[in-house]
Design a protein around this motif. Structure first.
Motif, short mmCIF file in Angstrom:
data_model
loop_
_atom_site.label_atom_id
_atom_site.label_comp_id
_atom_site.label_asym_id
_atom_site.label_seq_id
_atom_site.Cartn_x
_atom_site.Cartn_y
_atom_site.Cartn_z
N GLU A 1 0.81 -1.22 0.00
CA GLU A 1 0.00 0.00 0.00
C GLU A 1 0.85 1.28 0.00
O GLU A 1 0.64 2.18 -0.81
CB GLU A 1 -0.93 0.00 1.22
N LEU A 2 1.80 1.34 0.90
CA LEU A 2 2.64 2.54 0.97
C LEU A 2 3.80 2.49 -0.02
O LEU A 2 4.43 3.52 -0.27
CB LEU A 2 3.18 2.71 2.40
N LYS A 3 4.09 1.29 -0.54
CA LYS A 3 5.15 1.09 -1.54
C LYS A 3 6.52 1.55 -1.03
O LYS A 3 7.30 2.16 -1.74
CB LYS A 3 4.80 1.81 -2.85
N ILE A 4 6.76 1.22 0.24
CA ILE A 4 8.04 1.52 0.88
C ILE A 4 8.84 0.22 0.97
O ILE A 4 8.36 -0.75 1.56
CB ILE A 4 7.85 2.13 2.28
N PRO A 5 10.03 0.15 0.42
CA PRO A 5 10.85 -1.07 0.54
C PRO A 5 11.11 -1.42 2.00
O PRO A 5 11.16 -0.54 2.87
CB PRO A 5 12.15 -0.71 -0.19
N LYS A 6 11.29 -2.69 2.25
CA LYS A 6 11.44 -3.15 3.63
C LYS A 6 12.65 -2.53 4.31
O LYS A 6 12.59 -2.19 5.50
CB LYS A 6 11.55 -4.68 3.65
N ASP A 7 13.74 -2.35 3.56
CA ASP A 7 14.95 -1.80 4.16
C ASP A 7 14.89 -0.28 4.35
O ASP A 7 15.81 0.32 4.89
CB ASP A 7 16.18 -2.17 3.33
N ARG A 8 13.77 0.34 3.91
CA ARG A 8 13.63 1.81 4.06
C ARG A 8 12.50 2.16 5.02
O ARG A 8 12.17 3.34 5.16
CB ARG A 8 13.35 2.45 2.68
N ILE A 9 11.92 1.17 5.68
CA ILE A 9 10.76 1.43 6.55
C ILE A 9 11.15 2.32 7.72
O ILE A 9 10.46 3.30 8.04
CB ILE A 9 10.14 0.11 7.05
N ASN A 10 12.26 2.01 8.37
CA ASN A 10 12.70 2.81 9.53
C ASN A 10 12.98 4.26 9.12
O ASN A 10 12.60 5.21 9.83
CB ASN A 10 13.95 2.20 10.15
N ASP A 11 13.60 4.44 7.97
CA ASP A 11 13.90 5.78 7.49
C ASP A 11 12.63 6.55 7.16
O ASP A 11 12.50 7.75 7.45
CB ASP A 11 14.80 5.70 6.26
N PHE A 12 11.65 5.84 6.58
CA PHE A 12 10.37 6.47 6.25
C PHE A 12 9.64 6.91 7.51
O PHE A 12 9.06 8.01 7.57
CB PHE A 12 9.50 5.51 5.43
N MET A 13 9.66 6.06 8.54
CA MET A 13 8.96 6.41 9.78
C MET A 13 9.62 7.61 10.46
O MET A 13 8.93 8.45 11.05
CB MET A 13 8.94 5.20 10.73
N TYR A 14 10.94 7.73 10.36
CA TYR A 14 11.60 8.91 10.92
C TYR A 14 11.22 10.16 10.12
O TYR A 14 11.04 11.25 10.68
CB TYR A 14 13.12 8.72 10.91
N TYR A 15 11.05 9.98 8.81
CA TYR A 15 10.62 11.08 7.92
C TYR A 15 9.24 11.58 8.35
O TYR A 15 8.97 12.79 8.33
CB TYR A 15 10.60 10.57 6.48
N CYS A 16 8.39 10.67 8.78
CA CYS A 16 7.06 11.06 9.25
C CYS A 16 7.13 11.66 10.66
O CYS A 16 6.39 12.59 11.00
CB CYS A 16 6.13 9.85 9.27
N GLU A 17 8.03 11.13 11.49
CA GLU A 17 8.12 11.54 12.90
C GLU A 17 8.45 13.02 13.05
O GLU A 17 7.94 13.69 13.97
CB GLU A 17 9.17 10.68 13.60
N VAL A 18 9.30 13.55 12.17
CA VAL A 18 9.73 14.95 12.30
C VAL A 18 8.63 15.93 11.88
O VAL A 18 8.78 17.14 12.07
CB VAL A 18 11.01 15.21 11.47
N ASP A 19 7.56 15.40 11.33
CA ASP A 19 6.43 16.25 10.94
C ASP A 19 5.52 16.43 12.16
O ASP A 19 5.05 15.45 12.76
CB ASP A 19 5.66 15.60 9.78
N GLN A 20 5.24 17.67 12.53
CA GLN A 20 4.42 17.96 13.71
C GLN A 20 3.01 17.41 13.57
O GLN A 20 2.37 17.02 14.55
CB GLN A 20 4.38 19.47 13.97
N GLN A 21 2.50 17.34 12.33
CA GLN A 21 1.15 16.82 12.11
C GLN A 21 1.07 15.34 12.49
O GLN A 21 0.04 14.87 12.98
CB GLN A 21 0.76 17.00 10.64
N PHE A 22 2.15 14.61 12.27
CA PHE A 22 2.18 13.18 12.62
C PHE A 22 1.99 13.01 14.13
O PHE A 22 1.20 12.18 14.58
CB PHE A 22 3.51 12.57 12.17
#
Length: 280
Positions: A229-250
């Protein structure tokens, strides 16, 4: 009295002594005769039980009430006679009974085979839960609550255990964890505020809370959804979640606990993340 009759007269004491002597002779004769009919000897042997421990097996002659035990090689020595019965017993082996026949008695060495003992239980169905014995299946059928301080009704069960950073912050701000020196307790909050230690610890605690929230969201989403669904490779999941974490809306959506809006946000952020990282 007739002259053709000879009468021998013995005193009463001599007669008793003669009877005792005759009785002893008869007893000795019978004992020798019996021992000759049932001679005994020491029989040597070894217990053979493939794959099982043969040390300390009890060897009992239940006819003569004599016993022995095997050594680490399973060997034993015991006195027997023809007609005796030997019994071999051990916890891990089936009980063995060996009658001592003439053939066995004449052997110089006896090998006694024994079989492992297997305690087979009949099938049991546990009611009322109808358990099958398969842990995975049974755990799905049962509504088992985790054992926690709350479920056990312990005092202060709802009290939150502070993290290391939270304890350090509390110490820096109030000095409650350094009670050895009262003067130092009073000065600690002031010193830490001036040096910036309190501010630094506050930031660390806030970052840890963010990371904990992000990890909770990540653990709630299975890897297949990240890929499909999100089309995020398995080895990039942690990096993607950090990308979301720095967003105040998250952080705001996590606090609201609105799963639908949070998923829409992740879909939107995944598109931006793929574009920025050339994953499309």
């Amino acid at each position: 009295m007739s002259s053709n009759c000879l009468i021998f007269w013995l005193p009463k004491a001599k007669t008793s002594w003669l009877n005792w002597k005759i009785s002893c002779f008869l007893c000795f004769t019978l004992t020798v005769s019996f021992s000759q009919q049932n001679p005994t000897k020491i029989v040597n042997g070894r217990v053979d039980a493939a794959g099982e421990d043969v040390t300390g097996i009890a060897v009992q002659n239940i006819s003569s009430e004599k016993a022995a035990i095997t050594n680490f090689e399973g060997k034993f020595s015991i006195e027997v006679a023809v007609g005796d019965t030997l019994v071999f017993s051990a916890v891990q082996l089936r009980r063995k009974t060996l009658p001592v026949s003439k053939e066995i008695y004449q052997l110089s060495f006896v090998i006694v085979p024994m079989q492992p003992f297997v305690n087979e239980l009949r099938e049991v169905v546990v009611q009322p839960y109808n358990l099958t014995g398969n842990l995975g299946t049974d755990m799905q059928q049962l509504n088992v609550k985790p054992v926690t301080a709350e479920s056990l009704g312990l005092p202060n069960a709802e009290a939150k255990i502070p993290t290391q950073s939270e304890r350090q912050l509390q110490e820096a701000a109030t000095g409650m964890y350094t009670l050895r020196n009262p003067l130092r307790v009073g000065l600690n909050p002031i010193i830490n505020a001036i040096s910036g230690r309190t501010k630094m610890l506050k930031k660390r605690v806030a970052l840890e809370k963010k990371s904990a929230q992000t990890l909770a969201v990540q653990n709630a989403i299975i890897d297949s959804l990240f890929l499909a669904e999100l089309k995020i490779p398995k080895d990039r999941i942690n990096d993607f979640m950090y990308y979301c974490e720095v967003d105040q809306q998250f952080q705001s959506l996590v606090r609201l606990e609105d799963e639908l809006k949070l998923w829409e946000f992740l879909m939107y952020k995944s598109k931006l993340y793929r574009e920025n990282n050339g994953l499309d």
